[in-house]
Design an enzyme around this catalytic site. Structure first.
Site, PDB file in Angstrom:
ATOM      1  N   SER A  97      12.414  11.555  47.787  1.00  0.00           N
ATOM      2  CA  SER A  97      13.519  12.499  47.961  1.00  0.00           C
ATOM      3  C   SER A  97      14.847  11.862  47.527  1.00  0.00           C
ATOM      4  O   SER A  97      14.963  11.448  46.367  1.00  0.00           O
ATOM      5  CB  SER A  97      13.542  12.995  49.410  1.00  0.00           C
ATOM      6  OG  SER A  97      14.399  14.109  49.557  1.00  0.00           O
ATOM      7  N   ASP A 223       6.265  22.020  48.246  1.00  0.00           N
ATOM      8  CA  ASP A 223       7.656  21.624  48.466  1.00  0.00           C
ATOM      9  C   ASP A 223       8.555  22.849  48.371  1.00  0.00           C
ATOM     10  O   ASP A 223       8.709  23.426  47.300  1.00  0.00           O
ATOM     11  CB  ASP A 223       8.061  20.577  47.421  1.00  0.00           C
ATOM     12  CG  ASP A 223       9.320  19.832  47.790  1.00  0.00           C
ATOM     13  OD1 ASP A 223      10.188  20.418  48.467  1.00  0.00           O
ATOM     14  OD2 ASP A 223       9.440  18.649  47.393  1.00  0.00           O
ATOM     15  N   HIS A 250       7.366  18.819  51.242  1.00  0.00           N
ATOM     16  CA  HIS A 250       8.378  17.856  50.827  1.00  0.00           C
ATOM     17  C   HIS A 250       8.263  16.547  51.605  1.00  0.00           C
ATOM     18  O   HIS A 250       8.449  15.463  51.051  1.00  0.00           O
ATOM     19  CB  HIS A 250       9.774  18.464  51.032  1.00  0.00           C
ATOM     20  CG  HIS A 250      10.883  17.586  50.612  1.00  0.00           C
ATOM     21  ND1 HIS A 250      11.270  17.472  49.300  1.00  0.00           N
ATOM     22  CD2 HIS A 250      11.705  16.757  51.320  1.00  0.00           C
ATOM     23  CE1 HIS A 250      12.277  16.615  49.208  1.00  0.00           C
ATOM     24  NE2 HIS A 250      12.564  16.174  50.418  1.00  0.00           N
TER      25      HIS A 250
END
Length: 282
Positions: A97, A223, A250
């Site tokens: 991320s 995600d 995610h």
């Protein structure tokens, strides 16, 4: 725990990091609101063959700094400072991320240092919808700070986890979700709002073409934060890149830690094997 210093745009930082294992260098960069602890499953899987460096970014864990605004460049400087302090001239690099964004930035600004790059749930530029979501996160965090609520922690699993997590949770009853919320409330880094401000300002477009490391673009099939267009842009912008997918949301490092670690470990082992292979046989 080793600590080193980094110069940031608004002051200095004392960067804490874990140093584990032996072998080629591997640097791991955690995501928004997390700490270096996010990488324990992968570290455990590869420490027998990699020297693993996992820093806490500013706002997380044991790292301390000026307390002001941060940039992607600041966080990349912290990661590089930890790698330097650990004696890693070159290294494999992986991020999740925001950590993947930071890793891509580092790979684009210091290409000679990065031997391979693994990006999970990265994005190229924060678009309008993503910006709206990040601002919502900030609203939740401010509300929690004012009223002692846990709204941000309650939102995170809904945003981050995919169908397999919720199927497993269904058999455990509502108590499983409440337990997760309590755990998240205690684990969310103090500087998560500062990380989220960095999330709002991401734009890697000028740097993608400068990344020379063989790159794994690892997406999560479910995600809801990072869409397929962002993954396509990474693949189009990074010359030596390829795509893989994990059946998770995610937050794959928390939802499926073993599966996530296995995906990255396989890529890293492949890259080490490729480096050892005589050039004429490739």
């Amino acid at each position: 725990m080793p600590t080193t210093t980094a110069s940031l745009s608004h002051g200095g930082a004392a960067v804490a990091y874990d140093l584990t294992g032996s072998g080629p260098g591997l640097v791991l960069v955690h995501g928004t609101g997390a700490t270096k602890e996010q990488w324990q499953p992968l570290t455990g899987a590869v420490a027998d063959r990699f020297t693993v460096v996992a820093p806490d970014l500013s706002g997380s864990g044991a790292t301390t700094d000026h307390g002001g605004p941060l940039t992607v460049a600041d966080l990349a400087d912290e990661v590089l400072a930890a790698a330097d302090d650990a004696g890693l001239g070159t290294f494999h690099l992986a991020g999740h991320s925001l950590g993947a964004v930071v890793a891509a930035y580092l790979a684009g600004t210091h290409p000679a240092r990065v031997r391979s790059l693994a990006l999970h749930a990265a994005w190229v530029r924060t678009d309008t919808r993503m910006a709206a979501e990040f601002r919502y996160w900030l609203d939740l965090m401010r509300t929690d700070a004012r009223h002692g609520t846990d709204l941000f922690a309650r939102m995170l699993p809904l945003m981050a986890y995919g169908p397999r997590y919720w199927e497993r949770t269904a058999s455990k009853g509502a108590g499983a979700y409440e337990s997760l919320v309590r755990a998240l409330t205690g684990a969310i880094a103090a500087g998560t709002d500062r990380h989220t401000e960095v999330d709002l300002a991401v734009d890697l477009r000028p740097l993608l073409g400068l990344i020379t490391a063989p790159t794994l673009v690892l997406a999560s099939a479910h995600d809801r934060l990072i869409d397929a267009g962002q993954q396509k842009a990474l693949l189009a912008g990074i010359a030596d890149s390829r795509y893989a997918e994990i059946d998770a949301g995610h937050g794959a490092p928390g939802e499926d830690p073993e599966g996530f670690a296995a995906k990255l470990a396989a890529f890293l082992d492949e890259r080490v094997a490729a480096e050892r292979e005589p050039a004429g046989l490739r």
